[in-house]
Write a protein that holds these residues in place. Structure first.
Motif, PDB file in Angstrom:
ATOM      1  N   GLN A 148       0.931  -1.354  -0.041  1.00 19.48           N
ATOM      2  CA  GLN A 148      -0.047   0.237  -0.037  1.00 19.48           C
ATOM      3  C   GLN A 148       0.792   1.373  -0.183  1.00 19.48           C
ATOM      4  OE1 GLN A 148      -2.236   1.280   3.739  1.00 19.48           O
ATOM      5  NE2 GLN A 148      -4.176   0.954   2.572  1.00 19.48           N
ATOM      6  N   GLY A 149       1.930   1.407   0.878  1.00 21.33           N
ATOM      7  CA  GLY A 149       2.724   2.440   0.941  1.00 21.33           C
ATOM      8  C   GLY A 149       3.502   2.758  -0.307  1.00 21.33           C
ATOM      9  N   LEU A 150       4.155   1.540  -0.868  1.00 20.94           N
ATOM     10  CA  LEU A 150       4.819   1.705  -2.072  1.00 20.94           C
ATOM     11  C   LEU A 150       4.092   2.479  -3.322  1.00 20.94           C
ATOM     12  CD1 LEU A 150       6.990  -1.640  -2.662  1.00 20.94           C
ATOM     13  CD2 LEU A 150       7.894   0.667  -2.373  1.00 20.94           C
ATOM     14  N   GLU A 151       2.864   1.939  -3.328  1.00 19.58           N
ATOM     15  CA  GLU A 151       1.823   2.668  -4.390  1.00 19.58           C
ATOM     16  C   GLU A 151       1.513   3.764  -4.175  1.00 19.58           C
ATOM     17  OE1 GLU A 151      -1.027  -0.418  -4.795  1.00 19.58           O
ATOM     18  OE2 GLU A 151       0.418  -1.871  -5.492  1.00 19.58           O
ATOM     19  N   ARG A 152       1.030   4.262  -2.906  1.00 18.52           N
ATOM     20  CA  ARG A 152       0.641   5.574  -2.598  1.00 18.52           C
ATOM     21  C   ARG A 152       1.490   6.516  -2.548  1.00 18.52           C
ATOM     22  NH1 ARG A 152      -4.906   3.905  -0.145  1.00 18.52           N
ATOM     23  NH2 ARG A 152      -5.554   2.617  -1.390  1.00 18.52           N
ATOM     24  N   LEU A 153       2.580   6.118  -2.050  1.00 18.31           N
ATOM     25  CA  LEU A 153       3.652   7.274  -1.925  1.00 18.31           C
ATOM     26  C   LEU A 153       4.609   7.664  -2.903  1.00 18.31           C
ATOM     27  CD1 LEU A 153       4.863   6.122   1.669  1.00 18.31           C
ATOM     28  CD2 LEU A 153       3.464   7.806   1.062  1.00 18.31           C
ATOM     29  N   ALA A 154       4.405   6.614  -4.035  1.00 17.67           N
ATOM     30  CA  ALA A 154       5.395   6.891  -5.133  1.00 17.67           C
ATOM     31  C   ALA A 154       4.849   8.174  -6.098  1.00 17.67           C
ATOM     32  CB  ALA A 154       5.180   5.787  -6.061  1.00 17.67           C
ATOM     33  N   VAL A 155       5.747   8.643  -6.792  1.00 20.11           N
ATOM     34  CA  VAL A 155       5.504   9.959  -7.679  1.00 20.11           C
ATOM     35  C   VAL A 155       5.772   9.094  -9.075  1.00 20.11           C
ATOM     36  CG1 VAL A 155       5.801  12.029  -8.495  1.00 20.11           C
ATOM     37  CG2 VAL A 155       5.861  11.544  -5.977  1.00 20.11           C
ATOM     38  N   ILE A 156       4.875   9.185 -10.184  1.00 20.43           N
ATOM     39  CA  ILE A 156       5.174   8.470 -11.324  1.00 20.43           C
ATOM     40  C   ILE A 156       4.928   9.155 -12.488  1.00 20.43           C
ATOM     41  CG2 ILE A 156       4.194   6.280 -12.733  1.00 20.43           C
ATOM     42  CD1 ILE A 156       3.324   5.222 -10.122  1.00 20.43           C
ATOM     43  N   GLU A 187       4.735  -8.714  -6.790  1.00 19.13           N
ATOM     44  CA  GLU A 187       3.768  -7.901  -7.396  1.00 19.13           C
ATOM     45  C   GLU A 187       4.439  -6.262  -7.228  1.00 19.13           C
ATOM     46  OE1 GLU A 187       1.745  -9.206  -3.720  1.00 19.13           O
ATOM     47  OE2 GLU A 187       3.510  -9.570  -4.479  1.00 19.13           O
ATOM     48  N   ALA A 188       5.526  -6.130  -6.343  1.00 22.03           N
ATOM     49  CA  ALA A 188       5.991  -4.723  -6.399  1.00 22.03           C
ATOM     50  C   ALA A 188       6.991  -4.553  -7.325  1.00 22.03           C
ATOM     51  CB  ALA A 188       6.588  -4.803  -4.977  1.00 22.03           C
ATOM     52  N   LEU A 189       7.652  -5.689  -7.999  1.00 27.16           N
ATOM     53  CA  LEU A 189       8.779  -5.644  -8.695  1.00 27.16           C
ATOM     54  C   LEU A 189       8.548  -4.410 -10.116  1.00 27.16           C
ATOM     55  CD1 LEU A 189      11.431  -6.449  -9.621  1.00 27.16           C
ATOM     56  CD2 LEU A 189      10.244  -8.519 -10.962  1.00 27.16           C
ATOM     57  N   PRO A 190       7.307  -4.413 -10.792  1.00 28.08           N
ATOM     58  CA  PRO A 190       7.012  -3.574 -11.720  1.00 28.08           C
ATOM     59  C   PRO A 190       7.358  -1.949 -11.329  1.00 28.08           C
ATOM     60  CG  PRO A 190       5.379  -5.302 -11.981  1.00 28.08           C
ATOM     61  CD  PRO A 190       6.005  -5.327 -10.608  1.00 28.08           C
ATOM     62  N   LEU A 191       6.722  -1.597 -10.029  1.00 30.26           N
ATOM     63  CA  LEU A 191       7.141  -0.413  -9.744  1.00 30.26           C
ATOM     64  C   LEU A 191       8.558  -0.306  -9.248  1.00 30.26           C
ATOM     65  CD1 LEU A 191       5.642   2.311  -8.889  1.00 30.26           C
ATOM     66  CD2 LEU A 191       4.941   1.313  -6.466  1.00 30.26           C
ATOM     67  N   LEU A 192       9.168  -1.187  -8.746  1.00 30.42           N
ATOM     68  CA  LEU A 192      10.748  -0.992  -8.403  1.00 30.42           C
ATOM     69  C   LEU A 192      11.552  -0.658  -9.492  1.00 30.42           C
ATOM     70  CD1 LEU A 192      10.746  -3.495  -5.261  1.00 30.42           C
ATOM     71  CD2 LEU A 192      10.723  -1.094  -5.482  1.00 30.42           C
ATOM     72  N   LEU A 193      11.112  -1.453 -10.661  1.00 35.13           N
ATOM     73  CA  LEU A 193      11.776  -1.342 -12.043  1.00 35.13           C
ATOM     74  C   LEU A 193      11.524   0.095 -12.431  1.00 35.13           C
ATOM     75  CD1 LEU A 193      10.905  -4.737 -13.557  1.00 35.13           C
ATOM     76  CD2 LEU A 193      13.252  -4.179 -12.794  1.00 35.13           C
ATOM     77  N   GLN A 194      10.493   0.837 -12.321  1.00 34.06           N
ATOM     78  CA  GLN A 194      10.224   1.969 -12.649  1.00 34.06           C
ATOM     79  C   GLN A 194      11.181   2.984 -11.906  1.00 34.06           C
ATOM     80  OE1 GLN A 194       5.800   1.866 -12.222  1.00 34.06           O
ATOM     81  NE2 GLN A 194       6.026   3.422 -13.769  1.00 34.06           N
TER      82      GLN A 194
END
Length: 401
Positions: free
Chosen positions: A249-257, A296-303
């Motif tokens: 939840q935090g990874l997704e909500r706190l990210a700036v994309i 499931e967090a890997l795509p965001l970490l790859l960004q």
């Protein structure tokens, strides 16, 4: 949206990976570092000295972050790789570092537990190098006494000192250390609060006279998650489920994309300050989740990893904490996860840039920067990983010697 400040980075053409040049650098750094050592360790680099003040804890020249403990860690790795020989055994070396640290802070009230800047890492090194009941008792006392530190971050607080218990439990399996790990984890759970506005569970840091919500590996959210994930097997099933849900939840909500790039601000207060370095930003977010089972967090970490490549070398130069090699270490971690050669190639590009930055700083200052997290000792560890084609993680956090 701009996810990094171009003025904090330098635009340089790629330089071909040159393992011969890396080996030459390692041999020279080790030989000159060993020759420069005196009774108290190594002289502080002018840039580190300019960042220090009277509020710094005693024994700074012996600590893990920028003192002798960290330099010896790097030298031990370089020696194991065959680039130098240590002047004594590791138990003798770290016992002397601890003695030197005590000579700088003779009063028990002056000793600080901090993993990076205090005594807990030194005691852990000594206990792992040669078991010692008295030192183990002192370490356990420090970990327990630091559980409720209001800093609630890795540099000074329980997320740092519980690493001593983690290393010793992993080495010995002793339940004593498992109990201390659970106790520190419980303190973090007690202070983990849901932020309704951001839809994420955060910790508040009472740090340097301010109350803030930091998100990075050095002072905040990511750095707190690291020991919890590493200790996951010792947590209750309920805690494990909460850790998983709150991390995602935090990874997704706190990210700036922005498109295929992502970053995380340094803190939630005021306007988002977007840095790209280990202590604040995507690199530390990636390395702090080394032990997290979250495919499931890997795509965001790859960004986040693509952002590191897009930003390029840091203008500050060398430094695991806030320098070019720290960003390269994050790319090596992505390579470990994916086995995609693209990431080790980009990490090695950063390695060559960092090597050149180290040489330029040596010429400018007339000395090496003898520190693990701000200087050339950390670069040595990163270069060894690049030569080996693998990630051992962040030195002093994921592994010791």
């Amino acid at each position: 949206m701009i996810l990094f400040s171009p003025t904090r980075h330098v635009a340089l053409p790629p330089e071909a990976w040159d393992p011969g040049r890396v080996r030459t650098w390692l041999e020279r750094w080790a030989a000159e570092t060993l020759a420069a050592r005196d009774r108290q360790g190594w002289p502080m680099h002018p840039r580190d000295a300019s960042d220090s003040d009277e509020s710094d804890p005693p024994g700074l020249l012996q600590c893990l972050y920028l003192g002798a403990c960290g330099v010896w860690l790097a030298l031990a790795r370089v020696a194991a790789a065959g680039f130098c020989r240590l002047p004594a055994s590791l138990p003798e070396i770290f016992a002397q570092v601890l003695e030197d640290h005590h000579s700088c802070s003779p009063g028990a009230g002056e000793r600080v537990p901090s993993w990076f800047l205090g005594e807990s890492a030194l005691l852990t090194f000594c206990c792992l190098a040669r078991p010692d009941a008295q030192r183990a008792d002192r370490l356990a006392e420090m970990i327990r006494g630091n559980r409720a530190s209001p800093t609630r971050e890795a540099l000074w607080g329980a997320p740092g000192t519980m690493l001593g218990a983690l290393f010793l439990h992993e080495a010995t399996g002793d339940e004593r250390w498992a109990e201390l790990i659970r106790d520190s984890a419980a303190a973090l759970w007690e202070s983990w609060v849901h932020d309704e506005a951001r839809g994420a569970w955060l910790w508040e840091q009472d740090l340097y006279g301010r109350r803030v919500h930091y998100l990075g590996a050095g002072h905040g959210w990511a750095g707190n998650l690291y020991p919890l994930w590493r200790a996951r097997a010792l947590l209750s099933p309920e805690q494990q489920a909460q850790l998983r849900a709150r991390t995602l939840q935090g990874l997704e909500r706190l990210a700036v994309i922005d498109g295929d790039l992502a970053n995380w601000p340094a803190q939630t207060e005021l306007s988002p300050k977007l840095l790209v370095q280990w202590c604040h930003g995507a690199p530390g977010m990636i390395t702090s989740l080394r032990h997290a089972e979250l495919p499931e967090a890997l795509p965001l970490l790859l960004q986040g990893a693509r952002l590191i490549v897009a930003a390029g070398p840091l203008a500050k130069g060398v430094g695991l904490c806030h320098g070019t090699d720290g960003n390269g270490a994050a790319l090596l971690e992505v390579y470990r996860r994916t086995q995609d050669a693209f990431w080790i190639e980009r990490a090695r590009e950063l390695a060559m840039w960092a090597l050149a930055q180290s040489e330029a700083e040596l010429h400018r200052a007339g000395q090496w920067r003898y520190s693990l997290w701000t200087g050339d000792a950390g670069l040595a560890c990163f270069l060894l990983d690049c030569l080996d084609g693998q990630s051992r993680g962040m030195p002093g956090l994921d592994s010791l010697w």
